[in-house]
Enzyme design. Structure first.
Site, short mmCIF file in Angstrom:
data_model
loop_
_atom_site.label_atom_id
_atom_site.label_comp_id
_atom_site.label_asym_id
_atom_site.label_seq_id
_atom_site.Cartn_x
_atom_site.Cartn_y
_atom_site.Cartn_z
N CYS A 204 -24.65 -40.47 -3.32
CA CYS A 204 -25.65 -40.26 -4.39
C CYS A 204 -25.03 -39.55 -5.59
CB CYS A 204 -26.85 -39.46 -3.86
SG CYS A 204 -27.79 -40.36 -2.60
N THR A 205 -24.16 -38.60 -5.33
CA THR A 205 -23.47 -37.90 -6.42
C THR A 205 -22.56 -38.87 -7.16
OG1 THR A 205 -23.60 -35.79 -5.24
CG2 THR A 205 -21.93 -35.98 -6.99
#
Length: 158
Positions: free
Chosen positions: A46-47
């Site tokens: 997600c990062t």
């Protein structure tokens, strides 16, 4: 699975990192936009996805196409995530998962958001969708291809 291409995207209102509520039909009125759903702030994939959208943000901004990220994280967590990674776009909190569910972006039973990205045209009709839980960069690459294709169509039709 994603919502069908050609279908009107569901309208929604959610709290935003801007400090205001974000309503799709109001905040993106008359604008195409990218709406991406992701499982959780500060996780590896997600990062990477958020940072890919950040790194390519100029491509979207130059075409006046806002990018909106949505997960079930709360606003304080989103704000920390946004600040830590210098994300230049709004993150919205769908703590109950209702918007994720409306966009077919919720994994049944565990109720965690899927990684799915939608391109909505100026009338908020879904023109493209891309879903892949483990490949973050492909989401951004796919949306850039879609935008380039849309730009080419417009210049050919002019």
């Amino acid at each position: 699975m994603s919502l069908k291409i050609g279908k009107k995207a569901p309208d929604f209102t959610l709290p935003s990192t801007s400090g205001n509520n974000f309503t799709l039909s109001k905040n993106c009125k008359g604008k195409a936009c990218i709406v991406y759903f992701y499982p959780k702030d500060f996780t590896k994939v997600c990062t990477a996805e958020a940072c890919d959208f950040r790194d390519q943000f100029g491509s979207f901004r130059n075409l006046d196409v806002p990018v909106i990220g949505i997960s079930r994280d709360d606003i304080p967590t989103h704000i920390k995530f946004q600040k830590e990674y210098n994300l230049p776009f709004e993150l919205l909190s769908d703590e109950k998962g209702n918007v994720c569910n409306a966009y077919d972006a919720l994994i049944p039973l565990i109720r965690v958001p899927k990684r799915i990205t939608y391109f909505l045209d100026r009338e908020h009709v879904i023109r493209a969708a891309f879903s892949d839980m483990f490949e973050s960069k492909a989401h951004v690459d796919e949306m850039i291809k879609v935008l380039q294709s849309e730009k080419t169509k417009k210049s050919t039709n002019s």
